[in-house]
Design a protein around this motif. Structure first.
Motif, mmCIF file in Angstrom:
data_model
loop_
_atom_site.group_PDB
_atom_site.id
_atom_site.type_symbol
_atom_site.label_atom_id
_atom_site.label_comp_id
_atom_site.label_asym_id
_atom_site.label_seq_id
_atom_site.Cartn_x
_atom_site.Cartn_y
_atom_site.Cartn_z
ATOM 1 N N ASN A 62 -2.193 -12.679 -6.661
ATOM 2 C CA ASN A 62 -0.903 -12.764 -7.340
ATOM 3 C C ASN A 62 -1.125 -12.724 -8.848
ATOM 4 O O ASN A 62 -1.881 -13.540 -9.382
ATOM 5 N N TRP A 63 -0.463 -11.779 -9.508
ATOM 6 C CA TRP A 63 -0.525 -11.681 -10.969
ATOM 7 C C TRP A 63 0.824 -12.076 -11.528
ATOM 8 O O TRP A 63 1.862 -11.678 -11.011
ATOM 9 N N SER A 64 0.807 -12.823 -12.636
ATOM 10 C CA SER A 64 2.061 -13.157 -13.307
ATOM 11 C C SER A 64 1.854 -13.143 -14.818
ATOM 12 O O SER A 64 0.808 -13.539 -15.329
ATOM 13 N N CYS A 97 6.311 -9.579 -15.821
ATOM 14 C CA CYS A 97 5.421 -8.944 -14.853
ATOM 15 C C CYS A 97 5.123 -9.890 -13.688
ATOM 16 O O CYS A 97 4.734 -11.036 -13.907
ATOM 17 N N ALA A 98 5.303 -9.390 -12.473
ATOM 18 C CA ALA A 98 4.929 -10.137 -11.266
ATOM 19 C C ALA A 98 4.471 -9.131 -10.220
ATOM 20 O O ALA A 98 5.204 -8.203 -9.876
ATOM 21 N N VAL A 99 3.230 -9.284 -9.757
ATOM 22 C CA VAL A 99 2.672 -8.366 -8.764
ATOM 23 C C VAL A 99 1.967 -9.183 -7.692
ATOM 24 O O VAL A 99 1.165 -10.062 -7.993
ATOM 25 N N LYS A 100 2.272 -8.880 -6.434
ATOM 26 C CA LYS A 100 1.556 -9.463 -5.304
ATOM 27 C C LYS A 100 0.774 -8.330 -4.654
ATOM 28 O O LYS A 100 1.354 -7.408 -4.082
ATOM 29 N N VAL A 144 -2.853 -3.283 -2.456
ATOM 30 C CA VAL A 144 -1.631 -2.533 -2.735
ATOM 31 C C VAL A 144 -0.549 -3.486 -3.245
ATOM 32 O O VAL A 144 -0.369 -4.578 -2.700
ATOM 33 N N ALA A 145 0.190 -3.043 -4.281
ATOM 34 C CA ALA A 145 1.286 -3.836 -4.845
ATOM 35 C C ALA A 145 2.463 -3.855 -3.879
ATOM 36 O O ALA A 145 2.826 -2.829 -3.303
ATOM 37 N N GLY A 146 3.060 -5.026 -3.735
ATOM 38 C CA GLY A 146 4.172 -5.209 -2.811
ATOM 39 C C GLY A 146 5.475 -4.578 -3.283
ATOM 40 O O GLY A 146 5.618 -4.153 -4.438
ATOM 41 N N ALA A 147 6.451 -4.553 -2.381
ATOM 42 C CA ALA A 147 7.740 -3.907 -2.635
ATOM 43 C C ALA A 147 8.523 -4.559 -3.772
ATOM 44 O O ALA A 147 9.339 -3.907 -4.411
ATOM 45 N N GLY A 175 4.102 -0.348 -10.121
ATOM 46 C CA GLY A 175 5.291 -0.350 -9.297
ATOM 47 C C GLY A 175 4.898 -0.594 -7.856
ATOM 48 O O GLY A 175 3.708 -0.638 -7.520
ATOM 49 N N PRO A 176 5.878 -0.737 -6.970
ATOM 50 C CA PRO A 176 5.581 -0.917 -5.552
ATOM 51 C C PRO A 176 4.678 0.207 -5.045
ATOM 52 O O PRO A 176 4.878 1.371 -5.364
#
Length: 121
Positions: free
Chosen positions: A48-50, A54-57, A86-89, A98-99
């Motif tokens: 998990n990045w924050s 910006c927020a990416v799982k 892979v980055a989530g939706a 992006g997703p």
């Protein structure tokens, strides 16, 4: 849960946390080039990045090798295939990711105490 600081992408500082277990380490086979090395996959990975805006799982399965001689687990080294998450939706990250975006993971971990791993026959 493990967390990391002092990370940045495109000059944007972010925090990263590693998702909770269970991660599953799968013993695939003895490496054809070196019998002391075991090819592995690790499934159930979540990173998990924050950051501000910006927020990416990131999720997925990583591939690598464990060296019985050195006690080191290498991820994405020596041409290991598909060592990506892979980055989530629901990803949003200032147009940087992006997703469906992929992240290559390359890392080395030393297991302490060193283990001797035998792949299935």
């Amino acid at each position: 849960m493990q967390s990391f600081s002092n990370c940045s992408v495109a000059g944007i500082p972010f925090a990263m946390t590693v998702g909770a277990a269970p991660w599953k380490v799968n013993l695939l086979q003895r490496n054809a080039a070196n019998p002391a090395v075991i090819d592995v996959s690790i499934s159930g990975i979540t990173l998990n990045w924050s950051a501000t805006g910006c927020a990416v799982k990131w999720t997925g399965t990583l591939y690598g090798q464990y060296d019985n001689t050195t006690g080191k687990l290498g991820i994405g080294l020596n041409g290991a295939p598909g060592s990506q998450v892979v980055a989530g939706a629901d990803t949003r990250c200032l147009g940087l990711f992006g997703p469906g975006a992929t992240l290559n993971v390359v890392a080395t971990y030393t297991l302490t105490p060193k283990q001797t791993i035998t792949p299935p026959a």
